[in-house]
Write a protein that holds these residues in place. Sequence first.
Motif, PDB file in Angstrom:
ATOM      1  N   CYS A  96       0.823  -1.211   0.000  1.00  0.00           N
ATOM      2  CA  CYS A  96       0.000   0.000   0.000  1.00  0.00           C
ATOM      3  C   CYS A  96       0.860   1.266   0.000  1.00  0.00           C
ATOM      4  O   CYS A  96       0.354   2.372   0.038  1.00  0.00           O
ATOM      5  N   GLU A 134      -3.803  -0.363   8.738  1.00  0.00           N
ATOM      6  CA  GLU A 134      -4.483  -1.410   7.975  1.00  0.00           C
ATOM      7  C   GLU A 134      -5.415  -2.271   8.821  1.00  0.00           C
ATOM      8  O   GLU A 134      -6.110  -3.135   8.286  1.00  0.00           O
ATOM      9  N   HIS A 159      -0.934   9.989   0.710  1.00  0.00           N
ATOM     10  CA  HIS A 159      -1.094   8.573   0.400  1.00  0.00           C
ATOM     11  C   HIS A 159      -0.657   8.337  -1.033  1.00  0.00           C
ATOM     12  O   HIS A 159      -1.006   9.101  -1.939  1.00  0.00           O
ATOM     13  N   GLU A 328      -9.643   4.885   5.256  1.00  0.00           N
ATOM     14  CA  GLU A 328      -8.356   5.411   5.721  1.00  0.00           C
ATOM     15  C   GLU A 328      -8.553   5.986   7.126  1.00  0.00           C
ATOM     16  O   GLU A 328      -9.403   6.867   7.327  1.00  0.00           O
ATOM     17  N   LEU A 356      -3.258  -0.469  -5.550  1.00  0.00           N
ATOM     18  CA  LEU A 356      -2.868  -0.680  -4.167  1.00  0.00           C
ATOM     19  C   LEU A 356      -3.366  -2.037  -3.687  1.00  0.00           C
ATOM     20  O   LEU A 356      -4.325  -2.590  -4.213  1.00  0.00           O
ATOM     21  N   HIS A 357      -2.682  -2.572  -2.683  1.00  0.00           N
ATOM     22  CA  HIS A 357      -3.010  -3.871  -2.092  1.00  0.00           C
ATOM     23  C   HIS A 357      -2.814  -5.004  -3.096  1.00  0.00           C
ATOM     24  O   HIS A 357      -3.460  -6.050  -2.990  1.00  0.00           O
ATOM     25  N   TYR A 361       2.709  -4.263  -6.711  1.00  0.00           N
ATOM     26  CA  TYR A 361       2.794  -2.799  -6.675  1.00  0.00           C
ATOM     27  C   TYR A 361       4.245  -2.367  -6.485  1.00  0.00           C
ATOM     28  O   TYR A 361       4.889  -2.710  -5.487  1.00  0.00           O
TER      29      TYR A 361
END
Length: 388
Positions: A96, A134, A159, A328, A356-357, A361
């Motif tokens: 992330c 998370e 972010h 978030e 993301l995730h 990535y």
Amino acid sequence: MGAALEQLHDELVQIRRDLHRNPELSYKEHRTTDVLVARLEQAGLSPQRLEGTGVFVDVGSGPLRLALRADIDALPIIEETGLPFESATTGVTHACGHDIHTTVMLGVALVLAGIHADEGLPGTVRIIFQPAEELMPGGALDVIAQGVLTGVPRILALHCDPRIDVGLVGTRIGAITSASDTIRVELSGRGGHTSRPHLTEDLVFALASIAVNVPAVLSRRIDVRSAVSVVWGQIHAGSAPNAIPAHGFMSGTLRCLEGEAWHSAGEMLDRAVREVAAPFGVDVRLEHIRGVPPVVNQEAETGLLEAAARAELGSHAVVLTPQSMGGEDFAWMTQEVPGAMMRLGTRTPGGETFDLHRGDYAPDERAIGCGVRVMAAAALQVVFGDDA
């Protein structure tokens, strides 16, 4: 600031790679905390450890003007990047971008510390390295409970965004993320042979009905403009094709763009699950974990980030970002203190667009320098009192 950042650049990249190679899950970020504390102390600062994991540090002198926040935890995801510094911890990775967030804010602390040593900062900036973003409802609540936001007049965060090119940042006034809850539904019944479903509680059929019909029910009971979304990520039941199982479960998320609707959606969800399951005669156990409200960007703090980005990265550097359906926990902080979060572009121009995730990535590391420049510039505008 440019000269100071240039001297730090290679070190920051190496720190990010070290953090990436050694990821830690929520509330287990002990090594990460130690790395941060050691480097901050080396810079002559006095970091203060949070209970368990995480740390914050004050830079400057005089009144507390601003807080900056980074999240430091990783995800239980298998890395698939093939990078030479890929995760050395099986099944855990920074998918992330929190290793980027952490490194950026460490870089900001070091840059500001250097400026303070040379010419003095007539105000204090608090930089928070927060654990467990998370793990809903999020480590931000622990930070707040420990009084770290006491006296903080405004707060900023960033972010990573793999849809935005490196060198650009995304902003918007108002909600930039969504409310997010976790749902788990467990069903139980007598089970039995698939040739005689009328003599059992058909648990698999019940699970399927909940999966399909609960989102449909909510779409007719809640204003569609609130964009309530229920999506299932797990359904598990049974071990044989000719046996109706006695136990099964499903889990997923409830997301909502609007904070007020989030509260009513949760109550309706619980009721809808039981109503849909009722005709099948199964026993229902529902676990509904309240997550986070939306992050709501205030106009003044969003303008501060935009001004800093244009000053440091160019007049073209700010793009309008859509509201994300992701949750978030910085949202808890913006409920306490006026603030804003920006999206930091991490896509290599012309390169692959990741998500993301995802285990593959791989953010462009040039984003680190961009993030440091923007956040440090915003902090300096506040400290020296020339932010609009």
